[in-house]
Design a protein around this motif. Structure first.
Motif, mmCIF file in Angstrom:
data_model
loop_
_atom_site.group_PDB
_atom_site.id
_atom_site.type_symbol
_atom_site.label_atom_id
_atom_site.label_comp_id
_atom_site.label_asym_id
_atom_site.label_seq_id
_atom_site.Cartn_x
_atom_site.Cartn_y
_atom_site.Cartn_z
ATOM 1 N N MET A 1 0.813 -1.211 0.000
ATOM 2 C CA MET A 1 0.000 0.000 0.000
ATOM 3 C C MET A 1 0.851 1.269 0.000
ATOM 4 S SD MET A 1 -3.180 0.370 -0.386
ATOM 5 C CE MET A 1 -3.807 -1.231 0.064
ATOM 6 N N ARG A 2 2.052 1.201 0.542
ATOM 7 C CA ARG A 2 2.927 2.381 0.589
ATOM 8 C C ARG A 2 3.452 2.760 -0.796
ATOM 9 N NH1 ARG A 2 5.241 3.228 5.756
ATOM 10 N NH2 ARG A 2 7.188 3.934 4.800
ATOM 11 N N VAL A 3 3.458 1.793 -1.722
ATOM 12 C CA VAL A 3 4.048 2.043 -3.047
ATOM 13 C C VAL A 3 3.044 1.773 -4.170
ATOM 14 C CG1 VAL A 3 6.366 1.537 -2.222
ATOM 15 C CG2 VAL A 3 4.966 -0.316 -3.120
ATOM 16 N N ARG A 4 1.753 1.741 -3.841
ATOM 17 C CA ARG A 4 0.729 1.329 -4.803
ATOM 18 C C ARG A 4 0.594 2.284 -5.974
ATOM 19 N NH1 ARG A 4 -5.316 0.761 -4.919
ATOM 20 N NH2 ARG A 4 -5.454 2.449 -3.407
ATOM 21 N N ASP A 5 1.107 3.503 -5.838
ATOM 22 C CA ASP A 5 0.998 4.477 -6.925
ATOM 23 C C ASP A 5 1.826 4.088 -8.147
ATOM 24 O OD1 ASP A 5 3.119 5.160 -4.912
ATOM 25 O OD2 ASP A 5 3.728 6.524 -6.508
ATOM 26 N N ASN A 6 2.713 3.091 -7.987
ATOM 27 C CA ASN A 6 3.554 2.670 -9.113
ATOM 28 C C ASN A 6 2.882 1.630 -10.004
ATOM 29 O OD1 ASN A 6 6.350 3.959 -8.584
ATOM 30 N ND2 ASN A 6 5.737 3.159 -6.591
ATOM 31 N N TRP A 7 1.690 1.179 -9.641
ATOM 32 C CA TRP A 7 0.982 0.169 -10.422
ATOM 33 C C TRP A 7 -0.436 0.639 -10.738
ATOM 34 C CZ3 TRP A 7 4.286 -1.089 -6.431
ATOM 35 C CH2 TRP A 7 5.397 -1.889 -6.777
ATOM 36 N N ASN A 8 -1.036 -0.016 -11.724
ATOM 37 C CA ASN A 8 -2.433 0.256 -12.111
ATOM 38 C C ASN A 8 -2.660 1.710 -12.521
ATOM 39 O OD1 ASN A 8 -3.103 -2.459 -11.295
ATOM 40 N ND2 ASN A 8 -3.116 -1.725 -9.180
ATOM 41 N N ARG A 9 -1.668 2.304 -13.129
ATOM 42 C CA ARG A 9 -1.825 3.694 -13.574
ATOM 43 C C ARG A 9 -2.802 3.750 -14.752
ATOM 44 N NH1 ARG A 9 4.670 4.539 -13.253
ATOM 45 N NH2 ARG A 9 4.782 5.446 -11.156
ATOM 46 N N PRO A 10 -3.771 4.653 -14.732
ATOM 47 C CA PRO A 10 -4.798 4.686 -15.789
ATOM 48 C C PRO A 10 -4.271 5.291 -17.092
ATOM 49 C CG PRO A 10 -5.210 6.415 -14.167
ATOM 50 C CD PRO A 10 -4.054 5.620 -13.655
ATOM 51 N N ILE A 11 -4.409 4.538 -18.182
ATOM 52 C CA ILE A 11 -3.983 4.959 -19.510
ATOM 53 C C ILE A 11 -5.207 5.445 -20.282
ATOM 54 C CG2 ILE A 11 -2.756 4.261 -21.596
ATOM 55 C CD1 ILE A 11 -1.093 4.084 -19.050
ATOM 56 N N CYS A 12 -5.055 6.474 -21.067
ATOM 57 C CA CYS A 12 -6.205 7.009 -21.813
ATOM 58 C C CYS A 12 -5.876 7.174 -23.293
ATOM 59 C CB CYS A 12 -6.679 8.322 -21.200
ATOM 60 S SG CYS A 12 -5.427 9.617 -21.098
ATOM 61 N N SER A 13 -5.116 6.228 -23.848
ATOM 62 C CA SER A 13 -4.787 6.296 -25.270
ATOM 63 C C SER A 13 -4.393 4.908 -25.758
ATOM 64 C CB SER A 13 -3.640 7.284 -25.527
ATOM 65 O OG SER A 13 -2.418 6.762 -25.018
ATOM 66 N N LEU A 14 -4.053 4.826 -27.029
ATOM 67 C CA LEU A 14 -3.563 3.586 -27.614
ATOM 68 C C LEU A 14 -2.244 3.168 -26.947
ATOM 69 C CD1 LEU A 14 -4.047 1.759 -30.313
ATOM 70 C CD2 LEU A 14 -2.169 3.125 -31.207
ATOM 71 N N PRO A 15 -2.051 1.857 -26.669
ATOM 72 C CA PRO A 15 -0.782 1.414 -26.057
ATOM 73 C C PRO A 15 0.320 1.243 -27.090
ATOM 74 C CG PRO A 15 -2.238 -0.454 -26.323
ATOM 75 C CD PRO A 15 -3.020 0.752 -26.786
ATOM 76 N N GLY A 16 0.606 2.294 -27.834
ATOM 77 C CA GLY A 16 1.645 2.254 -28.854
ATOM 78 C C GLY A 16 3.002 2.575 -28.274
#
Length: 544
Positions: A112-127
Motif C-alpha cells: 500500500m505504501r508504493v501502490r501508486d507505481n501500479w495500475n496507472r490509468p492509460i487514456c490512449s492507444l498502447p503504442g
C-alpha cells in the motif's frame, strides 16, 4: 495419433524414432546452448549474480519495512491509526479465515505504501507512446483521485506490443473495419453452436500454415488457452514436468488437470533428465505402475527473466524418454526468428518435433486470444473436449481479422513486406537496447534476442524510486518485486517494440544512465566489449 484407452485423450506419437533410438550425449554449455550454436554466434542466457552486499542490504531493507509494519499494526490495535483494508468481522472470528494473515499484512503495510507505481490509468492507444491520467492520493495510497491533468506522449516501455501492430492507422485497419461492418463485434455463441464464422476457419488454416503443422485451433482468451486445455490433455495417472518459472496459466492448468506435478530447475537439463529417468524407472508412487503420459511444459521466452528455452536439448530428452512436449510461445511467436516464427525457427528446428504448440495473439499480433497447434488428431480431440472450446464464446470477428491481417503481413502476403520489416526492426532494437544497458553497467537478465529485458534493482526502496523517477522523465516502466519475483531480485521489466524509434530508445537510455547514477543501481561487475563475445565455458554432458 492414437487415443488413450482409458481417458480417450490423444496418445501423441513421437516423430521419427518414436523414442526408441539411443541418442548420443547432448553437449551443453552452462548457458543452455549447444556448442555448435554458441560457435555460430547464437547468444546465451545471461544471469549475472549481484554483489553480496546488495543481497544483504535487500534483506535489511525488507526487514526494516516489516518491523515498521508490525509497529503500525500495533498502533492500529490501540486504535491510534485507522486500518482501511478488509479484515475479519468480529462475529466470524471462530470461522476459517477468509484472509491470509501474511498476505494481508504485506498488502496493508508494504504494497500500500508504493501502490501508486501500479495500475496507472492509460487514456490512449498502447503504442510506442501513450497518454497517462494523473492521479494523487490524500491518504497514503489507500485511495486515489484524478487531477484532470493528462501526461502526454509518455514513452511506453512496458506493453507487449512487440511488432507495433497495436495501432490505429486507418490505412492498415481497413479489413478490420470491414469485419466490424460485416459481422459486428461479437458472436454471442460458442464455436460449436452459432459462433463458428468463416473467418475463424480461415484464421486456423493460416495459423497452421504459418507454424508449419497439420492443424490449429484458436481461442478467445490467451490465459484460458493454457488453463482450460491442459486438463483436457492430461489427468490422473499422468505426470507433468514443469519449469520452475512457468507462467501462472500453465501452473493453473496443471493443477486443474489432477495430474502429478514435479518441478525442474529453470532451463537445467540435468534436473529435467533426473526427473525423467526417475519417472521412467520408478513409475507412479506406491503402485509403481508406468505413467500414462509424461508431459514436459516449457515457455519460449520466460516473461520475467527474458531467457529462452533450451529447445534442442529438451526435444532430445523428450525423444529419449518417450515424453511429450508442450511449448508455450506466448512471448516468442512473432518476436523471434528471421521470419517471426518463434523459438522453433530461431533454433532451426522442425515444428513437428513439438507435440503441442501454444501461443497467444495478445503480444506480437496486437489482438487477443490464443491457439493450440499440432497434429490434426490432437486438434480434433480438443474441439470436443476442451472447456474453452465447448463453453467459451467464439473470438470476436474484428479481433480475428486483426490477427489474419498481421499474420499475412509477416508472411509477406498482400504485396507488402511490412511485417517482416517489423520483425527485423524488433531484433535490431532489442540487441541495441541490451548492449547499451550492459555498457552502462546495469545487471540485465535473459537472452540477447529476447525483447523482454529485466533490469535488476534488488532493493525495495530503489524499485519505488526508480519507477517514480522514470515517470518524471516522461517514461513509463513496469517494476516488479516480491512475491512475483524472488525477494532479492526485484526488477524493472522493459519490453522493446519495433515501433520504438532509435531516438526514443536513446532518450530512455539517457534517462536510465542518469537515474542509474542517482540511485546507484549499476551493480554489474563485468566489463563488456562492443565486439561479439567469444564463448568460453565448461561443458557438461547428459547421460546417454
Amino acid at each position: 495419433m492414437a487415443l488413450d484407452a482409458r481417458s480417450g485423450a490423444p496418445k501423441l506419437q513421437l516423430n521419427g524414432t518414436n523414442g526408441r533410438r539411443r541418442h548420443r550425449p547432448v553437449r551443453l554449455s552452462p548457458g543452455g546452448v549447444r556448442n555448435g550454436a554458441a560457435a555460430q554466434g547464437r547468444p546465451r542466457n545471461r544471469f549475472e549474480q549481484a554483489p553480496l552486499y546488495v543481497a544483504v542490504l535487500t534483506y535489511v531493507g525488507f526487514g526494516i519495512v516489516t518491523l515498521f509494519g508490525y509497529f503500525r499494526d500495533f498502533l492500529r490495535a490501540l486504535r491510534l491509526e485507522k486500518c482501511h483494508i478488509a479484515q475479519e468481522r468480529q462475529e466470524l472470528k471462530e470461522f476459517v479465515p477468509l484472509y491470509q494473515d501474511f498476505e494481508n499484512f504485506y498488502t496493508r503495510n508494504l504494497y500500500m505504501r508504493v501502490r501508486d507505481n501500479w495500475n496507472r490509468p492509460i487514456c490512449s492507444l498502447p503504442g510506442p507512446v501513450f497518454d497517462l491520467m494523473e492521479r494523487v492520493s490524500d491518504d497514503y495510497n489507500w485511495t486515489f483521485r484524478l487531477t484532470g491533468r493528462t501526461l502526454k506522449n509518455v514513452i511506453n516501455m512496458g506493453s507487449y506490443n512487440y511488432l507495433g501492430f497495436a495501432e490505429n492507422n486507418a490505412l492498415f485497419l481497413t479489413t478490420v473495419a470491414e469485419a466490424v461492418r460485416g459481422y459486428g463485434v461479437g458472436t454471442c455463441s460458442t464455436r460449436q453452436e452459432m459462433g463458428n464464422l468463416r473467418i475463424h476457419e480461415e484464421l486456423e488454416q493460416l495459423v497452421a500454415e504459418f507454424l508449419g503443422v497439420e492443424s490449429a485451433m484458436t481461442f478467445g482468451m490467451g490465459f484460458a488457452t493454457n488453463s482450460m486445455n491442459i486438463p483436457a490433455l492430461v489427468g490422473k495417472g499422468c505426470l507433468i514436468l514443469s519449469d520452475e518459472l512457468n507462467h501462472t496459466s500453465l501452473i493453473l492448468g496443471a493443477r486443474l488437470s489432477g495430474a502429478t506435478i514435479r518441478i525442474f530447475k529453470h532451463n537445467n537439463m540435468q534436473s529435467l533428465e533426473r526427473l525423467l529417468r526417475d519417472a521412467v524407472c520408478s513409475g507412479q508412487p506406491r503402485t509403481h505402475r508406468p505413467w500414462r503420459k509424461i508431459l514436459i511444459m516449457v515457455e519460449g521466452i520466460y516473461s520475467m527473466e527474458g531467457s529462452l528455452v533450451c529447445l534442442p536439448e529438451i526435444v532430445a530428452l523428450k525423444k529419449k524418454y518417450k515424453a511429450y512436449l508442450y511449448l508455450d510461445e506466448a512471448h516468442s511467436i512473432g518476436a523471434l526468428g528471421p521470419t517471426g516464427r518463434g523459438v522453433i525457427e530461431l533454433f532451426g528446428m522442425d515444428a513437428k518435433d513439438i507435440d503441442i504448440l501454444m501461443g497467444t495473439f495478445t503480444k506480437s499480433f496486437g489482438a487477443a486470444g490464443g491457439y493450440i497447434a499440432g497434429k490434426k488428431e490432437l486438434v480434433d480431440y480438443l474441439r470436443s473436449h476442451s472447456h474453452s472450446a465447448v463453453y467459451a464464446s467464439a473470438m470476436s470477428p474484428p479481433v480475428t481479422e486483426q490477427i489474419i491481417r498481421v499474420i499475412k503481413g509477416i508472411m509477406g502476403r498482400g504485396g507488402t513486406n511490412e511485417g517482416l520489416r517489423r520483425v527485423h526492426r524488433l531484433m535490431e532494437n532489442t540487441r541495441y537496447f541490451r548492449r547499451r544497458l550492459r555498457e552502462m553497467g546495469f545487471i540485465i537478465y535473459g537472452n540477447e534476442d529476447s525483447p523482454v529485458v529485466p533490469l535488476l534493482l534488488y532493493l525495495p526502496a530503489k524499485v519505488v524510486a526508480f519507477s517514480r523517477a522514470m515517470l518524471e522523465k516522461n517514461i513509463g516502466v513496469v517494476v516488479v518485486g516480491f512475491p512475483a519475483t524472488p525477494i532479492t531480485e526485484a526488477r524493472a521489466r522493459f519490453c522493446v517494440s519495433a515501433a520504438h524509434t532509435r531516438d526514443m530508445l536513446d532518450k530512455v537510455l539517457d534517462a536510465l544512465d542518469e537515474v542509474g547514477d542517482a540511485l546507484s543501481i549499476k551493480f554489474s561487475r563485468q566489463k563488456f566489449s562492443p565486439r561479439s563475445e567469444l564463448y568460453d565455458g565448461t561443458d557438461f554432458e547428459l547421460d546417454s
